[in-house]
Design an enzyme around this catalytic site. Structure first.
Site, PDB file in Angstrom:
ATOM      1  N   MET A 120      -1.137  -1.946  -1.308  1.00  0.00           N
ATOM      2  CA  MET A 120      -2.144  -1.412  -2.230  1.00  0.00           C
ATOM      3  C   MET A 120      -3.158  -0.554  -1.461  1.00  0.00           C
ATOM      4  O   MET A 120      -4.224  -0.228  -2.002  1.00  0.00           O
ATOM      5  CB  MET A 120      -2.849  -2.544  -2.970  1.00  0.00           C
ATOM      6  CG  MET A 120      -1.863  -3.380  -3.802  1.00  0.00           C
ATOM      7  SD  MET A 120      -2.597  -4.206  -5.213  1.00  0.00           S
ATOM      8  CE  MET A 120      -3.783  -5.261  -4.428  1.00  0.00           C
ATOM      9  N   HIS A 166      -1.528  -4.542   7.727  1.00  0.00           N
ATOM     10  CA  HIS A 166      -0.631  -3.565   7.111  1.00  0.00           C
ATOM     11  C   HIS A 166       0.105  -2.767   8.187  1.00  0.00           C
ATOM     12  O   HIS A 166       1.305  -2.528   8.087  1.00  0.00           O
ATOM     13  CB  HIS A 166      -1.429  -2.565   6.258  1.00  0.00           C
ATOM     14  CG  HIS A 166      -2.110  -3.152   5.068  1.00  0.00           C
ATOM     15  ND1 HIS A 166      -3.474  -3.116   4.908  1.00  0.00           N
ATOM     16  CD2 HIS A 166      -1.623  -3.782   3.966  1.00  0.00           C
ATOM     17  CE1 HIS A 166      -3.796  -3.686   3.750  1.00  0.00           C
ATOM     18  NE2 HIS A 166      -2.702  -4.105   3.165  1.00  0.00           N
ATOM     19  N   HIS A 168      -5.518  -2.151   7.042  1.00  0.00           N
ATOM     20  CA  HIS A 168      -6.052  -2.844   8.215  1.00  0.00           C
ATOM     21  C   HIS A 168      -4.866  -3.112   9.140  1.00  0.00           C
ATOM     22  O   HIS A 168      -3.722  -2.751   8.813  1.00  0.00           O
ATOM     23  CB  HIS A 168      -6.773  -4.132   7.800  1.00  0.00           C
ATOM     24  CG  HIS A 168      -5.969  -5.028   6.912  1.00  0.00           C
ATOM     25  ND1 HIS A 168      -4.810  -5.649   7.323  1.00  0.00           N
ATOM     26  CD2 HIS A 168      -6.128  -5.380   5.604  1.00  0.00           C
ATOM     27  CE1 HIS A 168      -4.315  -6.371   6.339  1.00  0.00           C
ATOM     28  NE2 HIS A 168      -5.084  -6.216   5.271  1.00  0.00           N
ATOM     29  N   ASP A 226       0.193 -13.582   2.261  1.00  0.00           N
ATOM     30  CA  ASP A 226       0.362 -13.835   0.828  1.00  0.00           C
ATOM     31  C   ASP A 226       1.636 -14.659   0.672  1.00  0.00           C
ATOM     32  O   ASP A 226       2.679 -14.159   0.257  1.00  0.00           O
ATOM     33  CB  ASP A 226       0.453 -12.507   0.081  1.00  0.00           C
ATOM     34  CG  ASP A 226      -0.794 -11.669   0.300  1.00  0.00           C
ATOM     35  OD1 ASP A 226      -1.754 -11.827  -0.449  1.00  0.00           O
ATOM     36  OD2 ASP A 226      -0.814 -10.862   1.264  1.00  0.00           O
TER      37      ASP A 226
HETATM   38  P1  AMP Z   1      -1.842  -5.620   0.106  1.00  0.00           P
HETATM   39  O1  AMP Z   1      -1.956  -4.156   0.241  1.00  0.00           O
HETATM   40  O2  AMP Z   1      -3.048  -6.357   0.584  1.00  0.00           O
HETATM   41  O3  AMP Z   1      -1.373  -6.058  -1.245  1.00  0.00           O
HETATM   42  O4  AMP Z   1      -0.717  -6.095   1.113  1.00  0.00           O
HETATM   43  C1  AMP Z   1       0.450  -5.365   1.379  1.00  0.00           C
HETATM   44  C2  AMP Z   1       1.301  -6.171   2.336  1.00  0.00           C
HETATM   45  O5  AMP Z   1       0.553  -6.438   3.520  1.00  0.00           O
HETATM   46  C3  AMP Z   1       1.731  -7.539   1.771  1.00  0.00           C
HETATM   47  O6  AMP Z   1       3.047  -7.817   2.186  1.00  0.00           O
HETATM   48  C4  AMP Z   1       0.743  -8.477   2.432  1.00  0.00           C
HETATM   49  O7  AMP Z   1       1.237  -9.792   2.568  1.00  0.00           O
HETATM   50  C5  AMP Z   1       0.578  -7.828   3.779  1.00  0.00           C
HETATM   51  N1  AMP Z   1      -0.659  -8.259   4.422  1.00  0.00           N
HETATM   52  C6  AMP Z   1      -1.917  -8.234   3.904  1.00  0.00           C
HETATM   53  N2  AMP Z   1      -2.811  -8.755   4.776  1.00  0.00           N
HETATM   54  C7  AMP Z   1      -2.087  -9.146   5.864  1.00  0.00           C
HETATM   55  C8  AMP Z   1      -2.409  -9.752   7.117  1.00  0.00           C
HETATM   56  N3  AMP Z   1      -3.664 -10.095   7.435  1.00  0.00           N
HETATM   57  N4  AMP Z   1      -1.406 -10.000   7.991  1.00  0.00           N
HETATM   58  C9  AMP Z   1      -0.137  -9.672   7.691  1.00  0.00           C
HETATM   59  N5  AMP Z   1       0.243  -9.092   6.541  1.00  0.00           N
HETATM   60  C10 AMP Z   1      -0.718  -8.821   5.640  1.00  0.00           C
END
Ligand code: AMP
Length: 285
Positions: A30, A37, A34, A150
């Site tokens: 999304m 990602h 950081h 997640d």
């Molecule tokens: P998001 O954009 O936050 O929905 O996450 C996109 C992807 O990044 C998902 O597969 C999340 O599980 C992963 N993700 C988010 N935060 C972390 C983190 N701190 N460490 C590892 N993977 C992450």
């Protein structure tokens, strides 16, 4: 690096790669990147000939009173960071492209989404599995990379891929943390400076749970009680849930005999933070 905004263009780009025998690795996100990602993207880079990511803040996974409108976004920064880690394609669709008028089809993974965030965020996982199914049909990846941060989402995606016979490998990556242990999250920007210390109670409580487990504790309720008391002892925190679940079924367990995960969701100020620890695994905090 290419930016692709339409489904038709994404599909023909991927079809061409497949025809040429290239392996496509895909990281759905999304945005508001950081290091967590970026680590997923680096893994995609290693595993595929072509590394594709998507940036899409998916409205169907947000509840009516959640943070869709204020979810942080910065496409230019994301574009630069993705280029730096060697991403080949950013798929960046609009809402209209993803959910055109008349849209009415959803993917619902049942049992594993009933507990934890499935209880506190009704409809959330239906939105997640639907958008991921759609993105997989658009990007046509051979391998997709998800974060363990997640955890329930990861289990739901693995379940969907298995149940719907998707020809796709799901790779799980460990949680990337700040040096002080806070799990990286785009939502950490919601934390006010005075709330930051309280946010650390999540990862620190997981460390406590690990220590109890390592010393032989196998009673889930005793671990949960300690963790809850520790978090509740910090200002600005409001516990949504602290539960210990089987990592396959995501149902609560009372004893830690098989593989189990402790999962936390805690509001710190206006930020709803989640974190988890799979017992027996390393925890670098
Ligand atoms: P998001 O954009 O936050 O929905 O996450 C996109 C992807 O990044 C998902 O597969 C999340 O599980 C992963 N993700 C988010 N935060 C972390 C983190 N701190 N460490 C590892 N993977 C992450």
């Amino acid at each position: 690096m290419e930016i692709i905004e339409t489904v038709r263009e994404m599909q023909s780009y991927s079809e061409d790669l497949r025809r040429r025998g290239k392996k496509i690795a895909f990281v759905p996100t999304m945005g508001y990147f950081h290091e967590g990602h970026l680590n997923l993207m680096r893994e995609g880079r290693r595993r595929g000939d072509c590394s594709v990511i998507s940036i899409y803040v998916n409205p169907t996974q947000f509840g009516p009173n959640e943070d869709l409108a204020r979810y942080p976004r910065d496409f230019e920064r994301d574009r630069r960071l993705a280029a730096e880690v060697g991403v080949d394609v950013i798929f960046y669709p609009s809402d209209k492209e993803m959910y055109p008028p008349g849209y009415q089809t959803y993917v619902n993974v049942e049992e594993v989404t009933n507990n934890l965030c499935g209880l506190s965020r009704p409809g959330h996982f239906r939105g997640v599995t639907t958008v991921c199914c759609k993105l997989f049909n658009m990007v046509k990846p051979h391998v997709t990379i998800f974060g363990k941060k997640d955890f329930q989402q990861l289990v739901a995606i693995k379940r969907m891929v298995l149940d719907l016979n998707m020809d796709l490998e799901v790779v799980a990556m460990p949680t990337t943390r700040e040096p002080d242990g806070l799990a990286m999250s785009s939502r950490n920007v919601y934390l006010k400076p005075e709330e930051r210390e309280s946010a650390l109670s999540l990862s620190r409580s997981l460390k406590m749970a690990k220590a109890m487990y390592d010393e032989g504790e196998r009673d889930a309720a005793r671990i949960i009680e300690k963790v809850k008391a520790y978090i509740a002892g910090h200002p600005y925190t409001k516990i949504d849930y602290v539960q210990i679940c089987d990592t396959t079924t995501m149902k609560d367990v009372s004893r830690l005999d098989g593989e189990a995960v402790i999962a936390l969701a805690v509001r710190v100020g206006t930020a709803r933070l989640i974190d988890n620890y799979v017992f027996g695994e390393p925890l670098d905090i």
